[in-house]
Design a protein around this motif. Sequence first.
Motif, PDB file in Angstrom:
ATOM      1  N   GLU A  54       3.636  42.246  39.879  1.00 54.45           N
ATOM      2  CA  GLU A  54       3.012  43.134  40.057  1.00 54.45           C
ATOM      3  C   GLU A  54       2.753  44.989  38.783  1.00 54.45           C
ATOM      4  OE1 GLU A  54      -0.508  42.587  41.282  1.00 54.45           O
ATOM      5  OE2 GLU A  54      -0.823  44.828  40.533  1.00 54.45           O
ATOM      6  N   PHE A  55       4.387  45.088  39.269  1.00 57.22           N
ATOM      7  CA  PHE A  55       4.608  45.826  38.696  1.00 57.22           C
ATOM      8  C   PHE A  55       6.049  46.256  37.438  1.00 57.22           C
ATOM      9  CE2 PHE A  55       2.536  48.682  41.867  1.00 57.22           C
ATOM     10  CZ  PHE A  55       3.347  47.923  42.834  1.00 57.22           C
ATOM     11  N   GLY A  56       6.390  44.966  36.233  1.00 61.00           N
ATOM     12  CA  GLY A  56       7.521  44.560  35.856  1.00 61.00           C
ATOM     13  C   GLY A  56       9.116  44.855  36.610  1.00 61.00           C
ATOM     14  N   SER A  57       9.318  44.765  35.954  1.00 60.04           N
ATOM     15  CA  SER A  57      10.692  45.325  36.240  1.00 60.04           C
ATOM     16  C   SER A  57      11.443  46.514  35.733  1.00 60.04           C
ATOM     17  CB  SER A  57      12.187  43.867  35.891  1.00 60.04           C
ATOM     18  OG  SER A  57      11.755  43.910  34.797  1.00 60.04           O
ATOM     19  N   SER A  58      10.414  47.248  34.795  1.00 62.71           N
ATOM     20  CA  SER A  58      11.333  48.841  35.170  1.00 62.71           C
ATOM     21  C   SER A  58      10.682  49.874  36.422  1.00 62.71           C
ATOM     22  CB  SER A  58      10.535  49.076  33.171  1.00 62.71           C
ATOM     23  OG  SER A  58       9.237  49.339  33.685  1.00 62.71           O
ATOM     24  N   GLY A  59      11.296  51.154  36.707  1.00 53.23           N
ATOM     25  CA  GLY A  59      11.125  51.782  37.095  1.00 53.23           C
ATOM     26  C   GLY A  59      10.139  52.007  37.549  1.00 53.23           C
TER      27      GLY A  59
ATOM     28  N   GLY B 276       5.646  34.227  33.914  1.00 49.85           N
ATOM     29  CA  GLY B 276       6.687  35.049  34.582  1.00 49.85           C
ATOM     30  C   GLY B 276       7.805  35.424  36.146  1.00 49.85           C
ATOM     31  N   ALA B 277       7.322  36.443  36.130  1.00 50.21           N
ATOM     32  CA  ALA B 277       7.300  36.646  37.824  1.00 50.21           C
ATOM     33  C   ALA B 277       7.079  35.324  38.700  1.00 50.21           C
ATOM     34  CB  ALA B 277       6.889  37.779  38.521  1.00 50.21           C
ATOM     35  N   TRP B 278       5.338  34.469  38.510  1.00 49.80           N
ATOM     36  CA  TRP B 278       5.598  33.201  39.553  1.00 49.80           C
ATOM     37  C   TRP B 278       6.944  32.327  39.254  1.00 49.80           C
ATOM     38  CZ3 TRP B 278       2.050  34.383  42.678  1.00 49.80           C
ATOM     39  CH2 TRP B 278       0.428  34.807  42.228  1.00 49.80           C
TER      40      TRP B 278
END
Lengths: 296, 404, 294
Positions: free
Chosen positions: C120-125, A262-264
């Motif tokens: 760390e937080f995902g992309s939802s708010g 994912g974000a990596w």
Amino acid sequence: MVLAFSIAPIWVYPIFLMKVMCFALFACAFNLLLGFGGLLSFGHAMFLGSAGYASAHAAKVWGLNPEFAVLFGTLCSLVLAYVVGSLAIRRQGIYFAMITLALAQMIFFFSLQAPFTGGEDGIQSVPRGKLFGVIDLADNMNMYMFVFTIFILGFLFIWRVIHSPFGQILKAIREHQDRATSLGYDTDKFKLLAFVISGAIAGTAGATKSLVFQLASLTDVHWSMSGEVVLMTLVGGMGTLFGPVAGAAVIVSMQNYLAQLGAWVTIVQGVIFVVCVLAFRRGIIGEIANWIKKPL
Amino acid sequence: MKRKLLTLAAAAACAFGGAAQAQISDNTVKIGVLNDMSGLYSDITGPGSLLAARMAVEDYVKATGSRLRIEVVGADHQNKPDVGSNIARQWFDTDKVDMIADVPTSSVGLAVAQIAREKGKLHVNSGSATSDLSGKACNANTIHWAYDTWMLANGTGKAIVRNGGNTWFFLTADYAFGHALERDTEAVVTKNGGRVVGKVRTPFPTQDFSSFLLQAQASKAKIIGLANAGGDTTNSIKQAAEFGITRGGQNLAGLLVFLPDVHSLGLNVAQGLMLTETFYWDLNDQTRAWSRRFAAANSGKMPSMVQAGVYSSVLHYLKAVEAAKTDDGTKVAEKMKELPTDDPLFGKGSVRADGRKIHPAYLFEVKKPSESKGPYDYYKLAATIPANEAFRPLSESECPLVKK
Amino acid sequence: MEIFGIPSQALFGQLLIGLINGSFYALLSLGLAVIFGLLNIINFTHGAQYMLGAFVAYLGLQHLGMNYWVALVVTPIVVGATGVLIERTMLKQLYKLDHLYGLLLTFGLALIIQGLFRHEFGSSGMPYPVPEVFKGAINTGFMFLPKYRAWVIVASLVVCLATWYVIERTKLGAYLRAATENPSLVQSFGINVPRMITLTYGFGVGLAALAGVMAAPIYQVNPTMGADLIIVVFAVVVIGGMGSIMGAIVTGFGLGLIEGLTKVFYPEASSTVIFVIMAIVLLIKPAGLFGTQK
């Protein structure tokens, strides 16, 4: 390089390789402008994406054969490059980059709103069609040969442009524009021509890509795509011929194999950017070229 | 000699057993759960759906003693059709995935449906809403579970119009799902004597709905229809409260609201909302038992309709694979339509020729804070819509698979 | 009452929303203008630093019980400190090179920061509550204006004007401006130029973080909140003139208003209008409306 790409599909997933080739062509086109022309365009995604939409539309709605769809896509981005170039060339440096960004954003929002692009859904189920009306491109290997041919042709074209009198003048303009002007060259015309060629080839890459994936979407016109091509060129080596190809291979592979994380992917891309800018400015091919003391 | 015979017999038995298994590609049934793992739909689907799929596999093997080798993998499509299609393509081509489940975000669902058809694999969708999946975009390799926009429009939409909400303004998420929901609801509204006075397309996803809500307010429509989902819906509802829209006499219609959304809104804001779902954890003993098991493994969060749909669809898929003795997508799809469905979550139902799964739908009203006895005790049942009325009738279907 | 066929209620409502958006544009472009105007660095990390501000406020609330008012003061300092760190360790090395590298470096940093938070937080708010004092709305007659949004307009105006005043009208500001014109000369007067530059970068970053804290109750705290905003803010800075402080402020508010207006008459174009204006301005007056060609 030719050898590597010709035999690789035996082991490596051909769709992945086609993706690498399309992005490599995109990066080569971009490098022509940045590495050899010294012009940073921050909106090159507009050529990739709009040609992608054009060829997708041509193949799906007008039922054109793939070779014509790609040509049509290239033509569209050529025209777009001419218009954008004429507006942007008038300014230099950071202002040039900003204008290309602004115009790219306009293209993005146009793509978002225009009915024929399908907005967030994109143009889906684009048929690959039959090459020359005979060779069915739905077969991955046939498609691979088609993309490979386009890639080699594009690459050779850029190679020819760089190793020509035009290319030399372009490099001169990059080094010191005023001196080039004082030698009597109309620098604006040269820069515009470089921009148009770069945009057109980027368009070819985009047009081909939408046939490979059978999908044209907003991701290809988003500004983060413009950022990615800068990254590919930087990593591979600005101003080298093979650099963008290496850069594209590295970045696309990384995106592919790290996708589960994912974000990596974004983080790693950022780290590569930072490291390259601080310590590794010549890029992969640039470092190799420096080591073997031959231009690559 | 006897030993040799025995060994030969055993070997023969294995060979026969093996032959029956041989039609399962590489001896494994591989299920891919493709959804939004980190974005605005991650609470409604996300890792919870992956859990649901795994529970279905476990329960199936335990209940039937099946010897199938089953693997479940998951991936994040980030709500983007190109990311989703790339993953689907790679899964089908190189990773030997046989069936893709879940797939929220209608634009991705439509793309995956196409790819499943091309490759002859199977796509059992619980997450997308667009009724086109069993309508004009239907195909023999796609089955649409849980819910769709037609059901939502006819559940919530009809109830609201009948209740006096006859002028509507739509806030529509600008992609396939939003358009489909708006279209289906508009049809219901006009059929029942109402009028649509305006609509606005909101970029997907959006954080700030203030200017769109102001436009809705200016239209003076009695009902502001929210043709969006997940984070978009909760943001619009919260901001509508901020801007005093409901105080001004207009009502919000959440056309697609899931339990996790109500949970994040809180009953103070969400009370009185009418919504239609096909699953609620507190409906009956069976749903309660399963949901408690699920919540225990899901940090205490109760399942959404989509996650329940993934469980139910995977169960039925495995039954069909076993019955058809193959994991070939097209053949299993046929088997899934042949066999009636029965599971603890959706009760008895069936899969129609157009790929649409049929089961009853429920119109719920969100409880007032005083009426709720604890977290997730949010809905009271207002009406039950029987299975044969809940979904678009076959006669109105644009699906080419339906013989007219 | 109708103006141009649009009920005046709707018009004023949208203009007010536009002004609120404009406040954020102004605050952010102010930070960018300070950094570019005084340091010649194109700070692409600005969007990520804005997001950092919102997150520090959110995390501070979650784990330290730090309330909104404390956050307003503490967050810019914390994030500004990270900015100082970045400048000291990385940006310093790029001053002798083409501007291009500064842009690429900050772009890379933005990717890293955004990626880390998304991971760390995902992309939802994440929700961030409106401070008690500002809950509720004022009934202005043509719309309900949430009190918090009114505060945003006022606060950003105050901060913007204060910054402008410091830079353009005080001795400190004069030193700063002189140092960018001719660093060696100013240094020979005994003024520690490198330290001023570092602190200025930190200040610009702090402004971004402040905007982030103020945005938290309205826009949901979300790792991608800076990404698309940064492009618009760049456009604002370019239109205003890349080195002009007043230009950034005026253009920020002005463009917010124009965007709001466009939403009334031609909503689909509202996202594009800023870029169209930027392209036009760049072609006619490339240094921007208030800028001077360097």
